[in-house]
Design an enzyme around this catalytic site. Structure first.
Site, PDB file in Angstrom:
ATOM      1  N   ASP A  66      14.791 -41.724 -13.815  1.00 31.84           N
ATOM      2  CA  ASP A  66      15.735 -40.808 -14.568  1.00 31.84           C
ATOM      3  C   ASP A  66      15.562 -39.237 -13.866  1.00 31.84           C
ATOM      4  O   ASP A  66      14.474 -38.703 -14.069  1.00 31.84           O
ATOM      5  CB  ASP A  66      14.985 -40.571 -16.052  1.00 31.84           C
ATOM      6  CG  ASP A  66      15.646 -39.551 -16.864  1.00 31.84           C
ATOM      7  OD1 ASP A  66      16.805 -39.200 -16.551  1.00 31.84           O
ATOM      8  OD2 ASP A  66      15.140 -39.046 -17.946  1.00 31.84           O
ATOM      9  N   ASP A 262      22.547 -36.747 -14.001  1.00 31.05           N
ATOM     10  CA  ASP A 262      21.737 -37.389 -14.506  1.00 31.05           C
ATOM     11  C   ASP A 262      21.717 -38.899 -14.838  1.00 31.05           C
ATOM     12  O   ASP A 262      22.424 -39.235 -15.366  1.00 31.05           O
ATOM     13  CB  ASP A 262      21.496 -36.804 -15.989  1.00 31.05           C
ATOM     14  CG  ASP A 262      20.209 -37.520 -16.960  1.00 31.05           C
ATOM     15  OD1 ASP A 262      19.338 -38.114 -16.351  1.00 31.05           O
ATOM     16  OD2 ASP A 262      20.600 -37.613 -18.274  1.00 31.05           O
TER      17      ASP A 262
END
Length: 413
Positions: A66, A262
């Site tokens: 992430d 992201d």
């Protein structure tokens, strides 16, 4: 370690990303990885997971890598409220140590994702990341997960953001990799294939290298610098967005917007103040309830255009952000960036554009061959045509679940 027109020659550190519920693996030899890579697919283009080893000897768990967070956390031994997630047994690791607070008690760890949280304790151990060992990694050893998180495909999360976001993993995984393996260039690339049957070019996360041949013989990187908002250390992979146009119409950005690149967010997220307008523009004239449309086809949706500093234009075709069933039900893969002024360029955008995270030069690169045209260069973009009702229901459920837990709270700092 600066990237150039060709991939760095240092042997890359490649982390296979696999599709949950699909265990078969096929090893593919590439020019960059003498040991081969694992076949990579995804979970309905909604979540990509890969392996990480914790402890000595390594215990393998799955994580989402992430770029919107900076901590590593995994479920620990004895977690009765972690769903079906695999857990880490620290008793079987010879290098494990707990972290205590000033009173000598186990230091607590907690992350709140808005719709759910995880709780546990801080610990330290060795971590194996794509075949390379890291020593003394601090992480969260989780003993409780809220119900929504228990249903996720991954066991935990490995943050690839900057140290300004870190709550426990300090130094961050990126800092430790650079310090303990200085031969690895300080960058990483993420290629997300949206075709589960594409064994030739499977999804991968590669530390220290990239392979532009995935995109095309003459592909190049289009760079945009990351920016720091507020004081202190860098936090997110934040870029300046100079325009966001729907179907050639008005610019939704005004003077300036900021976006976070992201890998931990499945769709495209818009700020609270722009989300309703964006959904309205994209679904105008269609029979829709929020982001689900009926009696429609992908051709009914407009193309999007993202303009990133200094002078980049990245189209996103309808097939990149809309999934449709053969009976005319479509889902638009938009999410709210709740409580934030940031846009979020998540997996939908990264499926369309092979992405380079250049830590050393503080920039993000998106690969294009010639003019940037969205994700059509590797098949259908983010588009998934579904024929079976049961599969379609799973796709909708997966995206709905993942859209409520993306990254840590975005703050305008």
């Amino acid at each position: 370690g600066s990237p150039g027109a060709s991939a760095p020659q240092t042997p890359p550190l490649t982390v296979p990303l696999r599709r949950q519920r699909r265990r078969a693996r096929r090893r593919l030899a590439t020019k960059d990885d003498a040991d081969g890579v694992v076949e990579l697919t995804d979970y309905f283009n909604n979540q990509y997971v890969g392996d990480v080893g914790i402890g000595t000897p390594p215990q393998t768990l799955t994580v989402v890598f992430d770029t919107g967070s900076s901590d590593l956390w995994i479920p620990g031994k004895g977690c009765d409220e972690c769903g079906k997630h695999s857990t880490f047994n620290h008793d079987k690791s010879s290098t494990y140590s707990s972290i205590t607070d000033k009173s000598g008690s186990a230091a607590p760890f907690e992350v709140d994702y808005g719709s759910g949280k995880v709780q546990g304790y801080q610990a330290s151990d060795d971590v194996t990341l794509g075949g390379r060992g890291l020593t003394g990694v601090k992480f969260g050893e989780v003993v409780y997960e809220d119900e929504d998180i228990q249903g996720f495909m991954m066991d935990g999360i490995a943050g690839l953001g900057f140290k300004g976001l870190s709550m426990v993993t300090s130094p961050t995984l990126l800092d430790l990799l650079h310090a303990q393996h200085p031969d690895v260039p300080d960058l990483f690339s993420i290629y997300l294939s949206n075709d589960p049957d594409d064994s030739k070019h499977s999804s991968r996360l590669t530390f220290g290298a990239y392979d532009l041949s995935l995109v095309g013989e003459n592909a190049t990187w289009h760079y945009t610098p990351i920016v720091k908002r507020g004081y202190g250390d860098f936090k997110y992979w934040t870029v300046k967005m100079t325009g966001m146009v729907v179907g050639g119409g008005d610019d939704m950005c005004g003077d300036t917007c900021y976006a976070i690149v992201d890998s931990g967010t499945s769709g495209l997220a818009a700020p609270d103040g722009a989300y309703e307008e964006l959904v309205g523009l994209v679904t105008k004239g269609l029979n829709c309830k929020e982001i689900t449309c009926y009696y429609a086809s992908v051709d009914a949706f407009p193309d999007l255009e993202f303009k990133l500093a200094p002078d980049n234009t990245f189209p996103l075709r309808a097939k990149d952000y809309v999934s449709c069933s053969r009976w005319g039900e479509c889902v638009v893969k938009f999410q709210k960036s709740s409580g934030s002024s940031y846009w979020i360029l998540g997996d939908v955008f990264m499926e369309a554009y092979y992405t380079l995270y250049d830590v050393e030069n503080l920039r993000v690169g998106f690969a294009c061959q010639g003019e940037c045209k969205g994700g059509n260069w590797h098949g259908k973009g983010g588009y998934v045509e579904v024929d079976e009702v049961s599969v379609w229901a799973q796709l909708l459920l997966a995206f709905a679940a993942l859209s409520i837990v993306s990254i840590l709270s975005y703050v305008s700092t």
